[in-house]
Motif scaffolding. Structure first.
Motif, short mmCIF file in Angstrom:
data_model
loop_
_atom_site.label_atom_id
_atom_site.label_comp_id
_atom_site.label_asym_id
_atom_site.label_seq_id
_atom_site.Cartn_x
_atom_site.Cartn_y
_atom_site.Cartn_z
N GLN A 107 0.82 -1.22 -0.18
CA GLN A 107 0.10 -0.09 0.01
C GLN A 107 0.75 1.03 -0.17
O GLN A 107 0.86 2.32 -0.87
CB GLN A 107 -0.76 0.06 1.76
N LYS A 110 1.33 1.20 -3.57
CA LYS A 110 0.26 2.38 -4.37
C LYS A 110 -0.26 3.57 -4.29
O LYS A 110 -0.82 3.80 -5.11
CB LYS A 110 -1.13 1.17 -3.77
N SER A 111 0.38 4.09 -3.16
CA SER A 111 -0.30 5.12 -2.68
C SER A 111 0.77 6.10 -2.47
O SER A 111 0.25 7.90 -2.66
CB SER A 111 -0.92 5.34 -1.09
N VAL A 413 -11.25 -7.62 1.58
CA VAL A 413 -12.51 -6.46 1.22
C VAL A 413 -10.94 -5.53 1.24
O VAL A 413 -10.28 -4.98 -0.19
CB VAL A 413 -12.75 -5.71 2.43
N GLU A 414 -9.63 -5.84 1.94
CA GLU A 414 -8.00 -5.16 1.46
C GLU A 414 -7.64 -5.71 -0.06
O GLU A 414 -7.17 -5.08 -0.37
CB GLU A 414 -7.28 -5.54 2.95
N LYS A 416 -9.38 -6.54 -2.45
CA LYS A 416 -9.76 -6.13 -3.55
C LYS A 416 -9.00 -3.86 -3.89
O LYS A 416 -9.11 -4.22 -4.50
CB LYS A 416 -11.96 -6.37 -3.10
N LYS A 417 -9.15 -3.77 -2.28
CA LYS A 417 -8.51 -2.67 -2.48
C LYS A 417 -7.43 -2.75 -3.34
O LYS A 417 -6.78 -1.72 -3.80
CB LYS A 417 -8.97 -2.05 -1.65
#
Length: 420
Positions: A107, A110-111, A413-414, A416-417
């Motif tokens: 992440q 990605k960010s 959920v994570e 899929k993010k």
């Protein structure tokens, strides 16, 4: 080496604070400055480190920074138990560090938070442990430079096992049985850390499972993991597990002071344990769980990252290259002079005489034979979700299957993010 302080952050715990922090604000009250380097280009850089427990670490990092002539480098040595929250809240502000240590997390890539360091690492890529390269690589680009590898395993008092006529456990059942035989009115059989999250990854690995698979799907929800959780619940309620120890698993005190016969810990503690216990000290990997399981060693460690949003991006990359690529003497000093760590650079590891014989050599063999590295895609939210499984089904009397089902929903959920 001095004993690690309770006030120091539990730096190798696999449960690390969530990264998506909404809080903002600087770190004006945290850490301190190094001496500045003597001139150079005029660029000023700030680097963040958590407060390592081993004596001499803060002085070493500041010494390295002072020796650099390409920029003025200030070190913030972050004390307390919330390094991550301070780091990531700072990254949202104008006071963000240019350089910081942390662990590989997708992440962050990605960010756009961490800079691509492929151009720094590619010329020496073959000199790094390939697992360390893999754990920092996304779409063929390398983010972060590994500084130290920190294998974790069990330490034990040989004399205590001999007196109790206990063999070194190779299965989790044997560990539970050994804990019962080793427990007396003064000594507990086993110490797994104060909240058991230190072993949450090796429970998965020793059951023959994985965190997430190559297709970025859940891989930890298996019958073997469920069995492991049930056995750990049995150990937790047996009265044979050391609970609420004065210091956590990363500190050697519980074993050194005779509070337990077997303690989960990291290679960094080995010099202090050897000094206290001498030849009475032994090590073994986390035992296998179930018929599909296999013994495992979790490899923690720390990596250096460059803030992709730094106003001094090029200068920050130059400094990181100078220290963590070019300066092998400092890299060896950092890995071997303040506790024992395995250098991620093969050339340094191969020449590390301190790791060539005795217990350190045994630790390197465990690392080589049974080691598991971080998966950059298994992020903090997922780790936190699995830690809640431990809390629910081991520390409390919840159903492991239901706890894992709840964990699955959060992890999906994570995923899929991250992957769509």
């Amino acid at each position: 080496m001095s004993a690690l302080s309770n006030s120091n952050w539990d730096r190798r715990n696999v449960l690390r604070a969530a990264m998506g922090l909404a809080a903002a604000g600087g770190l004006t009250a945290c850490g301190g400055n190094t001496g500045r380097s003597g001139g150079g280009s005029g660029d000023s850089l700030v680097q963040y480190f958590h407060a390592y427990g081993e004596a001499g670490t803060e002085q070493a990092i500041k010494k390295y920074a002072k020796a650099y002539k390409g920029a003025d480098v200030t070190t913030r040595w972050i004390t307390g138990d919330n390094f991550e929250s301070k780091l990531f809240s700072s990254l949202l502000t104008k006071q963000a560090p240019d350089v910081f240590e942390f662990h590989p997390q997708l992440q962050m890539v990605k960010s756009g938070q961490v800079a691509d360091l492929s151009d720094l690492i590619d010329p020496v890529k073959d000199d790094f442990n390939p697992n360390d390269i893999k754990s920092h690589t996304v779409d063929g680009k390398i983010y972060g430079i590994r500084m130290i590898d920190d294998p974790q395993f069990f330490y034990y008092r040989k004399s205590m096992l001999e007196q109790a006529k206990v063999e070194v456990p190779t299965t989790l059942e044997e560990l539970v049985e050994a804990a019962a035989k080793l427990t007396t009115d003064k000594v507990k059989g086993v110490f797994l850390g104060n909240d058991l999250t230190a072993i949450q990854n090796v429970i998965i690995f020793s059951a023959g499972a994985d965190t997430i698979d190559a297709n970025n799907k859940i891989a930890y929800h298996t019958d073997g993991v469920v069995d492991g959780l049930k056995q750990l619940r049995k150990l937790f309620t047996s009265g044979n597990l050391l609970l609420d120890a004065p210091t956590n698993f990363w500190d050697p005190s519980s074993l050194n002071q005779g509070l337990c016969a077997i303690q989960w810990g990291g290679m960094w503690s080995m010099p202090a344990m050897q000094a206290a216990l001498g030849d009475d000290l032994g090590i073994f990997p986390f035992p296998k769980i179930g018929s599909s399981g296999k013994q495992s060693v979790y490899n923690g460690g720390w990596s250096m990252f460059v803030n992709a949003k730094s106003k001094n991006l090029d200068a920050a990359k130059e400094y990181v290259k100078w220290l963590w690529i070019d300066q092998k003497e400092y890299q060896e000093d950092w890995a071997l002079s303040y506790g024992f760590h395995i250098p991620p650079r093969t050339s340094i590891a191969n020449s590390a005489t301190k790791l060539k014989s005795g217990l350190p050599a045994e630790a390197v063999k465990l690392f080589t034979d049974f080691g598991h590295f971080d998966n950059i895609s298994y992020d903090q939210t997922m780790q936190t979700a699995f830690a809640e499984v431990i809390a629910s089904s081991v520390r409390k009397d919840g159903d492991p299957e239901k706890a894992l089902d709840t964990c699955d929903k959060k992890v999906d959920v994570e995923l899929k993010k991250l992957f769509g």
